[in-house]
Write an enzyme that holds these catalytic residues in place. Structure first.
Site, mmCIF file in Angstrom:
data_model
loop_
_atom_site.group_PDB
_atom_site.id
_atom_site.type_symbol
_atom_site.label_atom_id
_atom_site.label_comp_id
_atom_site.label_asym_id
_atom_site.label_seq_id
_atom_site.Cartn_x
_atom_site.Cartn_y
_atom_site.Cartn_z
ATOM 1 N N ASN A 1 0.803 -1.232 0.000
ATOM 2 C CA ASN A 1 0.000 0.000 0.000
ATOM 3 C C ASN A 1 0.837 1.283 0.000
ATOM 4 N N ILE B 1 10.264 -6.786 -4.209
ATOM 5 C CA ILE B 1 11.612 -6.768 -3.650
ATOM 6 C C ILE B 1 12.568 -7.576 -4.532
ATOM 7 N N THR B 2 13.537 -6.882 -5.117
ATOM 8 C CA THR B 2 14.536 -7.536 -5.964
ATOM 9 C C THR B 2 15.342 -8.533 -5.135
ATOM 10 N N CYS C 1 20.227 5.327 1.341
ATOM 11 C CA CYS C 1 20.611 4.168 0.510
ATOM 12 C C CYS C 1 20.163 4.406 -0.929
ATOM 13 N N ALA D 1 21.960 4.050 -4.739
ATOM 14 C CA ALA D 1 21.444 3.192 -5.811
ATOM 15 C C ALA D 1 21.027 4.011 -7.024
ATOM 16 N N GLY E 1 13.507 -2.273 -37.866
ATOM 17 C CA GLY E 1 12.262 -2.782 -38.429
ATOM 18 C C GLY E 1 11.807 -4.018 -37.664
ATOM 19 N N GLU F 1 13.198 2.756 -7.604
ATOM 20 C CA GLU F 1 14.115 3.782 -7.069
ATOM 21 C C GLU F 1 13.540 5.183 -7.242
ATOM 22 N N GLY F 2 12.214 5.285 -7.180
ATOM 23 C CA GLY F 2 11.525 6.560 -7.389
ATOM 24 C C GLY F 2 11.078 6.663 -8.826
ATOM 25 N N ASP G 1 8.008 10.537 -12.296
ATOM 26 C CA ASP G 1 7.267 11.701 -11.785
ATOM 27 C C ASP G 1 7.769 12.123 -10.402
HETATM 28 P P1 TGC Z 1 10.771 13.924 3.649
HETATM 29 O O1 TGC Z 1 9.820 14.406 4.694
HETATM 30 O O2 TGC Z 1 11.094 14.805 2.501
HETATM 31 O O3 TGC Z 1 12.134 13.465 4.340
HETATM 32 C C1 TGC Z 1 12.156 12.618 5.464
HETATM 33 C C2 TGC Z 1 13.568 12.629 6.022
HETATM 34 O O4 TGC Z 1 14.459 12.040 5.082
HETATM 35 C C3 TGC Z 1 15.435 13.023 4.654
HETATM 36 N N1 TGC Z 1 15.616 12.822 3.211
HETATM 37 C C4 TGC Z 1 16.714 12.274 2.708
HETATM 38 N N2 TGC Z 1 17.852 11.855 3.289
HETATM 39 C C5 TGC Z 1 18.793 11.342 2.503
HETATM 40 N N3 TGC Z 1 18.625 11.239 1.155
HETATM 41 C C6 TGC Z 1 17.501 11.626 0.548
HETATM 42 N N4 TGC Z 1 17.358 11.476 -0.779
HETATM 43 C C7 TGC Z 1 16.482 12.179 1.315
HETATM 44 N N5 TGC Z 1 15.243 12.677 1.048
HETATM 45 C C8 TGC Z 1 14.726 13.071 2.224
HETATM 46 C C9 TGC Z 1 14.821 14.355 4.983
HETATM 47 O O5 TGC Z 1 15.812 15.332 5.152
HETATM 48 C C10 TGC Z 1 14.098 14.029 6.270
HETATM 49 O O6 TGC Z 1 15.080 13.938 7.295
HETATM 50 P P2 TGC Z 1 14.727 14.395 8.804
HETATM 51 O O7 TGC Z 1 16.011 14.233 9.542
HETATM 52 O O8 TGC Z 1 14.242 15.803 8.695
HETATM 53 O O9 TGC Z 1 13.649 13.455 9.269
HETATM 54 O O10 TGC Z 1 10.254 12.521 3.114
HETATM 55 P P3 TGC Z 1 8.865 12.109 2.534
HETATM 56 O O11 TGC Z 1 8.355 10.994 3.391
HETATM 57 O O12 TGC Z 1 7.980 13.306 2.324
HETATM 58 O O13 TGC Z 1 9.249 11.461 1.120
HETATM 59 C C11 TGC Z 1 9.959 12.134 0.175
HETATM 60 C C12 TGC Z 1 10.080 11.313 -1.134
HETATM 61 C C13 TGC Z 1 8.742 11.223 -1.838
HETATM 62 C C14 TGC Z 1 11.038 12.063 -2.008
HETATM 63 C C15 TGC Z 1 10.622 9.904 -0.860
HETATM 64 O O14 TGC Z 1 9.849 9.201 -0.005
HETATM 65 C C16 TGC Z 1 10.882 9.118 -2.119
HETATM 66 O O15 TGC Z 1 11.986 9.196 -2.626
HETATM 67 N N6 TGC Z 1 9.909 8.279 -2.648
HETATM 68 C C17 TGC Z 1 10.186 7.335 -3.714
HETATM 69 C C18 TGC Z 1 10.274 5.939 -3.114
HETATM 70 C C19 TGC Z 1 11.409 5.139 -3.683
HETATM 71 O O16 TGC Z 1 12.275 5.625 -4.390
HETATM 72 N N7 TGC Z 1 11.417 3.859 -3.356
HETATM 73 C C20 TGC Z 1 12.485 3.007 -3.785
HETATM 74 C C21 TGC Z 1 12.364 1.647 -3.144
HETATM 75 S S1 TGC Z 1 13.825 0.671 -3.331
HETATM 76 C C22 TGC Z 1 13.819 0.213 -4.938
HETATM 77 O O17 TGC Z 1 13.045 0.607 -5.734
HETATM 78 C C23 TGC Z 1 14.896 -0.722 -5.316
HETATM 79 S S2 TGC Z 1 14.917 -1.205 -6.970
HETATM 80 C C24 TGC Z 1 16.378 -1.987 -6.915
HETATM 81 C C25 TGC Z 1 16.871 -2.566 -8.171
HETATM 82 O O18 TGC Z 1 16.428 -3.678 -8.539
HETATM 83 O O19 TGC Z 1 17.831 -1.995 -8.744
HETATM 84 P P1 FAD Z 2 2.760 4.221 -6.731
HETATM 85 O O1 FAD Z 2 3.467 4.911 -5.635
HETATM 86 O O2 FAD Z 2 1.423 3.623 -6.422
HETATM 87 O O3 FAD Z 2 2.616 5.253 -7.940
HETATM 88 C C1 FAD Z 2 1.702 5.039 -9.020
HETATM 89 C C2 FAD Z 2 1.770 6.267 -9.924
HETATM 90 O O4 FAD Z 2 1.376 7.435 -9.192
HETATM 91 C C3 FAD Z 2 3.181 6.550 -10.442
HETATM 92 O O5 FAD Z 2 3.113 6.994 -11.756
HETATM 93 C C4 FAD Z 2 3.667 7.675 -9.536
HETATM 94 O O6 FAD Z 2 4.638 8.499 -10.170
HETATM 95 C C5 FAD Z 2 2.383 8.427 -9.284
HETATM 96 N N1 FAD Z 2 2.417 9.192 -8.039
HETATM 97 C C6 FAD Z 2 2.548 8.735 -6.777
HETATM 98 N N2 FAD Z 2 2.569 9.743 -5.913
HETATM 99 C C7 FAD Z 2 2.459 10.882 -6.624
HETATM 100 C C8 FAD Z 2 2.446 12.271 -6.305
HETATM 101 N N3 FAD Z 2 2.562 12.715 -5.036
HETATM 102 N N4 FAD Z 2 2.317 13.161 -7.310
HETATM 103 C C9 FAD Z 2 2.228 12.738 -8.596
HETATM 104 N N5 FAD Z 2 2.216 11.440 -8.966
HETATM 105 C C10 FAD Z 2 2.357 10.529 -7.995
HETATM 106 N N6 FAD Z 2 11.200 -1.646 -3.729
HETATM 107 C C11 FAD Z 2 11.982 -2.011 -2.668
HETATM 108 O O7 FAD Z 2 11.776 -1.555 -1.540
HETATM 109 N N7 FAD Z 2 13.019 -2.871 -2.848
HETATM 110 C C12 FAD Z 2 13.312 -3.432 -4.055
HETATM 111 O O8 FAD Z 2 14.264 -4.191 -4.180
HETATM 112 C C13 FAD Z 2 12.487 -3.088 -5.171
HETATM 113 N N8 FAD Z 2 12.711 -3.675 -6.384
HETATM 114 C C14 FAD Z 2 11.814 -3.460 -7.394
HETATM 115 C C15 FAD Z 2 11.928 -4.195 -8.574
HETATM 116 C C16 FAD Z 2 11.009 -4.019 -9.600
HETATM 117 C C17 FAD Z 2 11.107 -4.848 -10.836
HETATM 118 C C18 FAD Z 2 9.994 -3.037 -9.475
HETATM 119 C C19 FAD Z 2 9.024 -2.784 -10.598
HETATM 120 C C20 FAD Z 2 9.857 -2.302 -8.314
HETATM 121 C C21 FAD Z 2 10.760 -2.518 -7.258
HETATM 122 N N9 FAD Z 2 10.613 -1.845 -6.029
HETATM 123 C C22 FAD Z 2 11.413 -2.167 -4.962
HETATM 124 C C23 FAD Z 2 9.470 -0.973 -5.802
HETATM 125 C C24 FAD Z 2 9.583 0.410 -6.446
HETATM 126 O O9 FAD Z 2 10.477 1.223 -5.751
HETATM 127 C C25 FAD Z 2 8.174 1.025 -6.475
HETATM 128 O O10 FAD Z 2 7.454 0.302 -7.455
HETATM 129 C C26 FAD Z 2 8.187 2.504 -6.788
HETATM 130 O O11 FAD Z 2 8.762 3.239 -5.735
HETATM 131 C C27 FAD Z 2 6.781 3.051 -7.089
HETATM 132 O O12 FAD Z 2 5.854 2.610 -6.155
HETATM 133 P P2 FAD Z 2 4.461 1.952 -6.644
HETATM 134 O O13 FAD Z 2 4.784 0.926 -7.667
HETATM 135 O O14 FAD Z 2 3.712 1.525 -5.433
HETATM 136 O O15 FAD Z 2 3.693 3.104 -7.399
#
Ligand code: TGC
Ligand code: FAD
Length: 391
Positions: A142, A170-171, A246, A250, A347, A371-372, A375
């Site tokens: 969620n 989760i990868t 982290c 990445a 093609g 990794e975000g 958008d």
């Molecule tokens: P926010 O209120 O802005 O910040 C909370 C606290 O975190 C600090 N902070 C950071 N610190 C280090 N690096 C960053 N990039 C940071 N961004 C924020 C911030 O200063 C604050 O610290 P403190 O001390 O004041 O508490 O956080 P938020 O909850 O509003 O969220 C911000 C947002 C949307 C940018 C963040 O949650 C986000 O990046 N969302 C995207 C989620 C995401 O990228 N998930 C990735 C999951 S892992 C994955 O996908 C692995 S794929 C692996 C593969 O196969 O290669």
């Molecule tokens: P959602 O957050 O539900 O987003 C859906 C759509 O809404 C997106 O287009 C998004 O941009 C948009 N959206 C969301 N919020 C907003 C906003 N505020 N304003 C405008 N638009 C918005 N995660 C891990 O923790 N560990 C892993 O190892 C890992 N590996 C992955 C491997 C694969 C193959 C994939 C596909 C994903 C993996 N992820 C992992 C998860 C990945 O980080 C999430 O899929 C990603 O962060 C987006 O979350 P979601 O899929 O729930 O999309």
């Protein structure tokens, strides 16, 4: 042994910025990809197989935790080296780069940065060699883009924590020996824990039917009253900055990695365009095909310069999270567009597994999401330049 047909584009002589060590590392990884990945990747992807044996080979190459100090089993390299390794791995396939990214940036990095001395000594050398495989649990069913709202919880039970909740997408979850898991404590503070796969109540069901990253293992992590020993909590970080730091590492690697996928597509399309004849001429002689190739090379070159400059800033500890977001967003979109454009140059042949474009294109749909999302990174830039959060 290198791929004779592979001509790595370097239109602006960016190689001149690299040291001899950088070139040697890149050559070693490029040769390994040519030998061990290129001949097999199509088959692995078609059969939805992650080649788990490569973790040991990646360890031998120094591609797991390249920037972790040698005292903990890492290669002690700089950030440019890490980037070059990621480019070469993703030239093979995003799945291979993903495996190395997760192990290096999402498992070794938090243990190195936030772990106790005992945790570093216990886990890092085995993670660096590939003897242990780790995964990173942040995303939940969620809560994806908004991980700060996570529901996974730990309760203090005196000599251990009780972990409950679920992580999604989760990868490497299905092959991991341990997971770095982010969960909230009773005060609602995010903590990081090292959780072993053999713990009672721990399961990691695989996610099937992916059209993307088919050579990568992706699954869930389910925690049903899992007992985690107190010594497994990462002591040196509390709050969302733990997992988000982290992600900086990445995302940086992905900004470099995506260039590899784009280069592989460009190189294949350039070769094909010179060999394929229509209307009595190579298709490379037609202006429309030259436009595609010229624009692709322009975009790759801009991405290379962005990655290189980011690497310099990262080596100096000056790269900001927002700069990393911009580079990840730009370079992944660039690679996805390059995969699409270069497929068109082939093609019908471009849709087959005889060429890498469709595989890269489908992989990059995940890379532009994990990794975000594309958008979310735009909103991070928007926040940085206006000071106003639009999340
Ligand atoms: P926010 O209120 O802005 O910040 C909370 C606290 O975190 C600090 N902070 C950071 N610190 C280090 N690096 C960053 N990039 C940071 N961004 C924020 C911030 O200063 C604050 O610290 P403190 O001390 O004041 O508490 O956080 P938020 O909850 O509003 O969220 C911000 C947002 C949307 C940018 C963040 O949650 C986000 O990046 N969302 C995207 C989620 C995401 O990228 N998930 C990735 C999951 S892992 C994955 O996908 C692995 S794929 C692996 C593969 O196969 O290669
Ligand atoms: P959602 O957050 O539900 O987003 C859906 C759509 O809404 C997106 O287009 C998004 O941009 C948009 N959206 C969301 N919020 C907003 C906003 N505020 N304003 C405008 N638009 C918005 N995660 C891990 O923790 N560990 C892993 O190892 C890992 N590996 C992955 C491997 C694969 C193959 C994939 C596909 C994903 C993996 N992820 C992992 C998860 C990945 O980080 C999430 O899929 C990603 O962060 C987006 O979350 P979601 O899929 O729930 O999309």
């Amino acid at each position: 042994m290198s791929d004779q047909k592979y001509i790595p584009p370097d239109y602006f002589q960016i190689d001149e910025f690299l040291s001899d060590e950088h070139r040697i590392i890149r050559r070693a990884v490029r040769d390994w990809v040519y030998r061990s990945i290129k001949p097999n990747i199509e088959n692995w992807a078609q059969h939805n197989d992650f080649p788990a044996h490569i973790m040991r080979e990646l360890g031998e190459l120094g591609a797991l935790g390249p920037y972790i100090p040698e005292v903990y089993g890492g290669a002690g390299l700089d950030q440019i080296s890490y980037g070059l390794i990621m480019t070469e791995l993703e030239r093979g396939d995003s799945s291979i780069r993903s495996a190395a990214s997760v192990q290096s940036s999402l498992v070794m990095y938090p243990i190195f940065t936030f772990g106790s001395e005992e945790q570093k000594q216990k886990y890092l050398p085995k993670l660096a060699s590939g003897e242990l495989v780790g995964c990173f649990g942040l995303t939940e069913p969620n809560h994806g883009s908004d991980p700060g709202s996570m529901e996974t919880r730990i309760k203090d039970k005196g000599d251990h924590y009780l972990l409950n909740g679920a992580k999604m997408w989760i990868t490497n979850s299905g092959i991991a020996d341990l997971a770095v898991v982010w969960a909230k404590d009773e005060a609602g503070i995010v903590r990081g824990l090292i959780v072993h796969k053999e713990s009672d109540g721990y399961s990691a069901p695989e996610i099937k039917n992916k059209w993307s990253l088919r050579a990568s293992n992706t699954g869930e992590l389910v925690f049903d009253n899992v007992k985690v020993p107190k010594e497994n909590i990462l002591p040196s970080v509390k709050g969302m900055k733990g997992p988000l730091s982290c992600l900086n590492s990445a995302r940086y690697g992905i900004a470099w990695g995506a260039i590899g996928a784009a280069m592989d597509c460009y190189s294949s399309a350039l070769n094909y365009s010179k060999e394929r004849t229509q209307f009595g001429k190579p298709i490379a002689s037609f202006q429309l095909q030259q436009k595609k190739l010229a624009e692709i090379l322009s975009e790759i070159t801009k991405a290379q310069l962005l990655a290189w400059r980011l690497g310099v800033l990262k080596n100096e500890n000056r790269a900001t999270p927002a700069q990393i977001s911009m580079a990840k967003r730009n370079n992944v979109k660039m690679a996805l567009d390059v995969a699409r454009e270069s497929r068109q140059i082939l093609g019908a042949m471009g849709i087959t597994g005889d060429f890498p474009m469709m595989r890269h294109m489908m992989n990059l749909e995940s890379v532009i999401t994990y990794e975000g999302t594309h958008d979310i990174h735009l909103l991070i830039t928007g926040h940085d330049i206006t000071g106003i959060s639009a999340f």
